[in-house]
Structures are given as structure tokens and as C-alpha cells.
Motif scaffolding. Sequence first.
Motif, PDB file in Angstrom:
ATOM      1  N   MET A   1      -1.500  55.365  36.805  1.00 38.13           N
ATOM      2  CA  MET A   1      -0.428  55.058  35.890  1.00 38.13           C
ATOM      3  C   MET A   1       0.415  53.903  36.394  1.00 38.13           C
ATOM      4  N   ARG A   2       0.537  53.785  37.700  1.00 44.06           N
ATOM      5  CA  ARG A   2       1.319  52.679  38.253  1.00 44.06           C
ATOM      6  C   ARG A   2       0.530  51.375  38.224  1.00 44.06           C
ATOM      7  N   MET A   3      -0.747  51.476  38.508  1.00 39.21           N
ATOM      8  CA  MET A   3      -1.562  50.263  38.640  1.00 39.21           C
ATOM      9  C   MET A   3      -1.886  49.615  37.303  1.00 39.21           C
ATOM     10  N   MET A   4      -2.113  50.419  36.276  1.00 35.15           N
ATOM     11  CA  MET A   4      -2.535  49.861  34.994  1.00 35.15           C
ATOM     12  C   MET A   4      -1.516  48.879  34.415  1.00 35.15           C
ATOM     13  N   PRO A   5      -0.251  49.252  34.270  1.00 32.49           N
ATOM     14  CA  PRO A   5       0.718  48.265  33.757  1.00 32.49           C
ATOM     15  C   PRO A   5       0.871  47.063  34.697  1.00 32.49           C
ATOM     16  N   ALA A   6       0.877  47.313  35.992  1.00 36.01           N
ATOM     17  CA  ALA A   6       1.019  46.207  36.948  1.00 36.01           C
ATOM     18  C   ALA A   6      -0.144  45.238  36.822  1.00 36.01           C
ATOM     19  N   ASP A   7      -1.353  45.764  36.641  1.00 37.29           N
ATOM     20  CA  ASP A   7      -2.541  44.922  36.474  1.00 37.29           C
ATOM     21  C   ASP A   7      -2.436  44.057  35.232  1.00 37.29           C
ATOM     22  N   GLN A   8      -1.716  44.534  34.237  1.00 38.17           N
ATOM     23  CA  GLN A   8      -1.554  43.806  32.982  1.00 38.17           C
ATOM     24  C   GLN A   8      -0.226  43.059  32.912  1.00 38.17           C
ATOM     25  N   SER A   9       0.414  42.868  34.066  1.00 33.95           N
ATOM     26  CA  SER A   9       1.702  42.160  34.183  1.00 33.95           C
ATOM     27  C   SER A   9       2.782  42.790  33.300  1.00 33.95           C
ATOM     28  N   GLN A  10       2.763  44.105  33.222  1.00 36.74           N
ATOM     29  CA  GLN A  10       3.760  44.849  32.467  1.00 36.74           C
ATOM     30  C   GLN A  10       4.599  45.663  33.447  1.00 36.74           C
ATOM     31  N   SER A  11       5.844  45.873  33.103  1.00 33.45           N
ATOM     32  CA  SER A  11       6.699  46.661  33.983  1.00 33.45           C
ATOM     33  C   SER A  11       6.670  48.127  33.554  1.00 33.45           C
ATOM     34  N   LEU A  12       6.909  48.974  34.503  1.00 30.80           N
ATOM     35  CA  LEU A  12       6.958  50.407  34.258  1.00 30.80           C
ATOM     36  C   LEU A  12       8.098  50.952  35.099  1.00 30.80           C
TER      37      LEU A  12
ATOM     38  N   PRO B   1      -3.770  62.156  29.005  1.00 30.90           N
ATOM     39  CA  PRO B   1      -3.130  61.667  27.774  1.00 30.90           C
ATOM     40  C   PRO B   1      -2.182  60.492  28.025  1.00 30.90           C
ATOM     41  N   ILE B   2      -1.474  60.528  29.134  1.00 34.24           N
ATOM     42  CA  ILE B   2      -0.579  59.412  29.462  1.00 34.24           C
ATOM     43  C   ILE B   2      -1.388  58.146  29.687  1.00 34.24           C
ATOM     44  N   LEU B   3      -2.454  58.257  30.464  1.00 34.10           N
ATOM     45  CA  LEU B   3      -3.275  57.081  30.744  1.00 34.10           C
ATOM     46  C   LEU B   3      -3.955  56.548  29.490  1.00 34.10           C
ATOM     47  N   ARG B   4      -4.424  57.432  28.625  1.00 37.05           N
ATOM     48  CA  ARG B   4      -5.048  56.972  27.380  1.00 37.05           C
ATOM     49  C   ARG B   4      -4.021  56.292  26.481  1.00 37.05           C
ATOM     50  N   HIS B   5      -2.806  56.798  26.462  1.00 35.17           N
ATOM     51  CA  HIS B   5      -1.740  56.149  25.694  1.00 35.17           C
ATOM     52  C   HIS B   5      -1.499  54.740  26.238  1.00 35.17           C
TER      53      HIS B   5
ATOM     54  N   THR C   1     -17.369  43.423  28.245  1.00 35.13           N
ATOM     55  CA  THR C   1     -17.558  42.249  29.101  1.00 35.13           C
ATOM     56  C   THR C   1     -16.300  41.909  29.886  1.00 35.13           C
ATOM     57  N   ARG C   2     -15.275  42.753  29.757  1.00 33.77           N
ATOM     58  CA  ARG C   2     -14.057  42.562  30.536  1.00 33.77           C
ATOM     59  C   ARG C   2     -13.647  43.906  31.100  1.00 33.77           C
ATOM     60  N   SER C   3     -12.785  43.874  32.068  1.00 35.43           N
ATOM     61  CA  SER C   3     -12.350  45.100  32.708  1.00 35.43           C
ATOM     62  C   SER C   3     -11.608  45.979  31.717  1.00 35.43           C
ATOM     63  N   LEU C   4     -12.092  47.190  31.542  1.00 35.05           N
ATOM     64  CA  LEU C   4     -11.415  48.182  30.721  1.00 35.05           C
ATOM     65  C   LEU C   4     -11.000  49.323  31.626  1.00 35.05           C
ATOM     66  N   SER C   5     -10.119  50.115  31.142  1.00 36.58           N
ATOM     67  CA  SER C   5      -9.625  51.221  31.947  1.00 36.58           C
ATOM     68  C   SER C   5     -10.569  52.402  31.902  1.00 36.58           C
ATOM     69  N   LEU C   6     -10.789  53.005  33.059  1.00 35.52           N
ATOM     70  CA  LEU C   6     -11.344  54.346  33.126  1.00 35.52           C
ATOM     71  C   LEU C   6     -10.153  55.196  33.509  1.00 35.52           C
ATOM     72  N   THR C   7      -9.737  56.057  32.613  1.00 37.18           N
ATOM     73  CA  THR C   7      -8.404  56.604  32.708  1.00 37.18           C
ATOM     74  C   THR C   7      -8.232  57.718  33.723  1.00 37.18           C
ATOM     75  N   THR C   8      -9.231  58.184  34.328  1.00 34.19           N
ATOM     76  CA  THR C   8      -9.008  59.303  35.228  1.00 34.19           C
ATOM     77  C   THR C   8      -8.780  58.858  36.653  1.00 34.19           C
ATOM     78  N   THR C   9      -8.090  59.678  37.360  1.00 31.29           N
ATOM     79  CA  THR C   9      -7.938  59.508  38.786  1.00 31.29           C
ATOM     80  C   THR C   9      -8.161  60.865  39.420  1.00 31.29           C
ATOM     81  N   CYS C  10      -8.575  60.881  40.649  1.00 34.35           N
ATOM     82  CA  CYS C  10      -8.989  62.144  41.250  1.00 34.35           C
ATOM     83  C   CYS C  10      -7.899  63.192  41.303  1.00 34.35           C
TER      84      CYS C  10
END
Length: 143
Positions: free
Chosen positions: A1-12, A51-55, A130-139
Motif C-alpha cells: 500500500m505504501r509502495m504503489m502510490p509512491a511508484d506512481q508519484s502519488q502521495s499517501l 480490497p484496499i490495494l485493488r481500490h 506490456t507495462r508494469s501492473l500491480s499484483l495486489t497481494t503481499t505476504c
Amino acid sequence: MRMMPADQSQSLKEDVVSMETWLQGFLKASCMYGQLPKFQDGDLTLYQSNPILRHLDRSLRLYGKDQREVALVDVANNGMEDLCCKYVTLIYTNYEMSKENCVKELPGHLKPFETLLSQNQGGQAFIVGTRSLSLTTTCWTCC
């Protein structure tokens, strides 16, 4: 959840909860399942990691460009969740006695992901698209 917005230059905005605060019980009582994470997006409050990650995936347009890609992301996501659950069980039950067998079985557990990868441009791209997409789960989201 922290990495996804940061990877997309979005703040959380993140509120870190100390164990002392958690043990007071007020926050736990306010959470739908009595556990974190709890995610607020405007007037929408979500619980449970997937659900949070998919959102976030949908909001950041990382969940696939069409229904086929979305379905394949779900296949990989659920497979990863199953895999993580096996290893979470190992870590928290009998690590020393089980690790050798788990290491031996790991290539077989990774085979489905290799198969998914090979089905997209012969493994020269990503599992989906053909571009990086999210795999929403984490261990730590399963079990």
C-alpha cells in the motif's frame, strides 16, 4: 500500500499506530474486523489489504487495460496469496523443521507464475500486458 502510490508519484498520508495506542482498544473497536489496515479515501473507508490495494490499483489505473488483463491479474494475485499463506504458516509454526521441505517445494509453487509469464510474449514482458501492473497481494495480507 505504501509502495504503489509512491511508484506512481502519488502521495499517501499514513498514520502509523503504535502498539501502545493499539492496545488501548479504541482504534481496534473502530475497525470493521478488529484489525488494520484501515484506509480512508474521501468518504470511503475500506478494510482488509486486498480490497484496499485493488481500490488503489483501479484509482491509479494499474489493474489492467481490459477485462482479460484484470482477470489475469486476479489469477496471479490469488495464486500469490495462496503461496504466501503456505510460507506464513511455515514462519509462524515450525520453521526449523519445515524450511528444508519448503525450499524443496518452492520451484513447484513458482511454476504457475512462470507459466503465466511465459504466456505473455514468451516471458519477455510482464505476467499481464506490456507495462508494469500491480499484483495486489503481499505476504502479510493473507492468513
